[in-house]
Design a protein around this motif. Structure first.
Motif, PDB file in Angstrom:
ATOM      1  N   GLY A 170       0.815  -1.207   0.000  1.00  0.00           N
ATOM      2  CA  GLY A 170       0.000   0.000   0.000  1.00  0.00           C
ATOM      3  C   GLY A 170       0.843   1.249   0.000  1.00  0.00           C
ATOM      4  O   GLY A 170       0.492   2.252  -0.634  1.00  0.00           O
ATOM      5  N   LEU A 171       1.975   1.220   0.699  1.00  0.00           N
ATOM      6  CA  LEU A 171       2.867   2.377   0.748  1.00  0.00           C
ATOM      7  C   LEU A 171       3.453   2.682  -0.628  1.00  0.00           C
ATOM      8  O   LEU A 171       3.555   3.849  -1.026  1.00  0.00           O
ATOM      9  N   ILE A 172       3.817   1.638  -1.353  1.00  0.00           N
ATOM     10  CA  ILE A 172       4.337   1.834  -2.712  1.00  0.00           C
ATOM     11  C   ILE A 172       3.265   2.474  -3.594  1.00  0.00           C
ATOM     12  O   ILE A 172       3.525   3.426  -4.346  1.00  0.00           O
ATOM     13  N   GLY A 173       2.032   1.965  -3.502  1.00  0.00           N
ATOM     14  CA  GLY A 173       0.938   2.561  -4.272  1.00  0.00           C
ATOM     15  C   GLY A 173       0.679   3.994  -3.879  1.00  0.00           C
ATOM     16  O   GLY A 173       0.371   4.841  -4.726  1.00  0.00           O
ATOM     17  N   LEU A 174       0.819   4.294  -2.583  1.00  0.00           N
ATOM     18  CA  LEU A 174       0.613   5.658  -2.101  1.00  0.00           C
ATOM     19  C   LEU A 174       1.649   6.607  -2.687  1.00  0.00           C
ATOM     20  O   LEU A 174       1.322   7.726  -3.114  1.00  0.00           O
ATOM     21  N   ILE A 175       2.894   6.172  -2.738  1.00  0.00           N
ATOM     22  CA  ILE A 175       3.961   7.002  -3.305  1.00  0.00           C
ATOM     23  C   ILE A 175       3.700   7.275  -4.781  1.00  0.00           C
ATOM     24  O   ILE A 175       3.866   8.403  -5.270  1.00  0.00           O
ATOM     25  N   VAL A 176       3.271   6.245  -5.503  1.00  0.00           N
ATOM     26  CA  VAL A 176       2.955   6.420  -6.928  1.00  0.00           C
ATOM     27  C   VAL A 176       1.820   7.428  -7.099  1.00  0.00           C
ATOM     28  O   VAL A 176       1.872   8.318  -7.952  1.00  0.00           O
ATOM     29  N   ALA A 177       0.784   7.310  -6.268  1.00  0.00           N
ATOM     30  CA  ALA A 177      -0.352   8.234  -6.343  1.00  0.00           C
ATOM     31  C   ALA A 177       0.080   9.663  -6.039  1.00  0.00           C
ATOM     32  O   ALA A 177      -0.398  10.625  -6.677  1.00  0.00           O
ATOM     33  N   MET A 178       0.990   9.838  -5.085  1.00  0.00           N
ATOM     34  CA  MET A 178       1.478  11.175  -4.750  1.00  0.00           C
ATOM     35  C   MET A 178       2.253  11.786  -5.902  1.00  0.00           C
ATOM     36  O   MET A 178       2.134  12.988  -6.185  1.00  0.00           O
ATOM     37  N   ILE A 179       3.045  10.957  -6.574  1.00  0.00           N
ATOM     38  CA  ILE A 179       3.799  11.451  -7.741  1.00  0.00           C
ATOM     39  C   ILE A 179       2.842  11.853  -8.857  1.00  0.00           C
ATOM     40  O   ILE A 179       3.001  12.910  -9.492  1.00  0.00           O
TER      41      ILE A 179
END
Length: 258
Positions: A170-179
């Motif tokens: 989920g953290l990886i997906g969150l970082i992608v969404a933030m970018i």
């Protein structure tokens, strides 16, 4: 769970010694984290103060809320240097993981505090954007939530390891969404990112606490003081990052802008 099997496999006296050592270890983890939080908060507050001015003659630019920014503030907030300041803490975290085995415990602790100061520089702009009262209120709420979640992670008999793998994805997906939202600038996506971020780092707080506890218990019979010191620093770093991120995501909901 492996840690309970480890404790059961030793005698009563050794078990009591492990319990006592664990309490001392966790106290050190929380102590290191607390000092790092003070360093970050102090650095952020001081740098934000050095970046502003009340004299229009010294102002280089003015924020929409009327805050006057001097040449120092312009350099760290409005020049290409801001990208270095934003990305440097991330680089330091990866570097820390790569070099900690070659550092002494004292050097690793100094590195941790230097990282906390740099994080304060990176976060100093919140004092220019949000009111001091809302920052203090959000910090208090974060502290209460963090303490409750960390206590749960320490006391629960439930194995949180499967949850940890889910949270990291989920953290990886969150970082992608933030970018992605960096370019889209969508208010709806920003709200979703903040909500998901709160949930992820709430879970990571409990998971990291249990992981720190398990790591100590699993190595209680063989660890030396140097290893123990480094393990406490790494544990403090993980919980520090959980707290900072939980605070920043909650601030998006609870913070009142200047």
């Amino acid at each position: 769970m492996a840690q309970f099997d480890t404790v059961r496999s030793v005698g009563v006296g050794a078990r009591a010694q492990i319990d006592e050592g664990l309490k001392a270890h966790m106290n050190k983890v929380y102590g290191l984290m607390s000092v790092a939080m003070l360093v970050t908060g102090g650095a952020a507050w001081a740098i934000s103060g050095l970046s502003t001015t009340t004299n229009p003659a010294d102002a280089v630019l003015q924020l929409p809320n009327g805050t006057l920014i001097n040449s120092f503030g312009s350099a760290i907030y409005a020049s290409p240097l801001k990208w270095v300041i934003m990305l440097a803490p991330l680089a330091m975290v990866f570097l820390f993981g790569a070099v900690i085995n070659r550092l002494s415990a004292a050097a690793a602790q100094l590195y941790f505090y230097a990282y906390a100061a740099l994080m304060g520089l990176s976060l100093s702009s919140i004092f220019l954007v949000f009111t001091g009262a809302s920052i203090a209120q959000t910090f208090l709420i974060t502290a209460i939530a963090f303490a409750s979640l960390s206590l749960y992670g320490y006391l629960t008999k439930r194995d949180l390891a499967p949850m940890g793998a889910f949270l990291m994805m989920g953290l990886i997906g969150l970082i992608v969404a933030m970018i992605v939202n960096w370019f889209l600038q969508s208010d709806g996506l920003a709200f979703a990112i903040s909500a998901i971020g709160v949930l992820i780092f709430a879970g990571l707080t409990a998971w990291d606490t249990q992981n720190i506890k398990n790591t100590y218990i699993q190595h209680a019979a063989s660890m030396d003081q140097e290893w123990l010191g480094k393990a406490a620093i790494m544990g403090a770093l993980n919980l520090y990052l959980d707290f900072i991120n939980l605070f920043m995501f909650l601030l998006q909901f609870l913070g009142n802008r200047e």
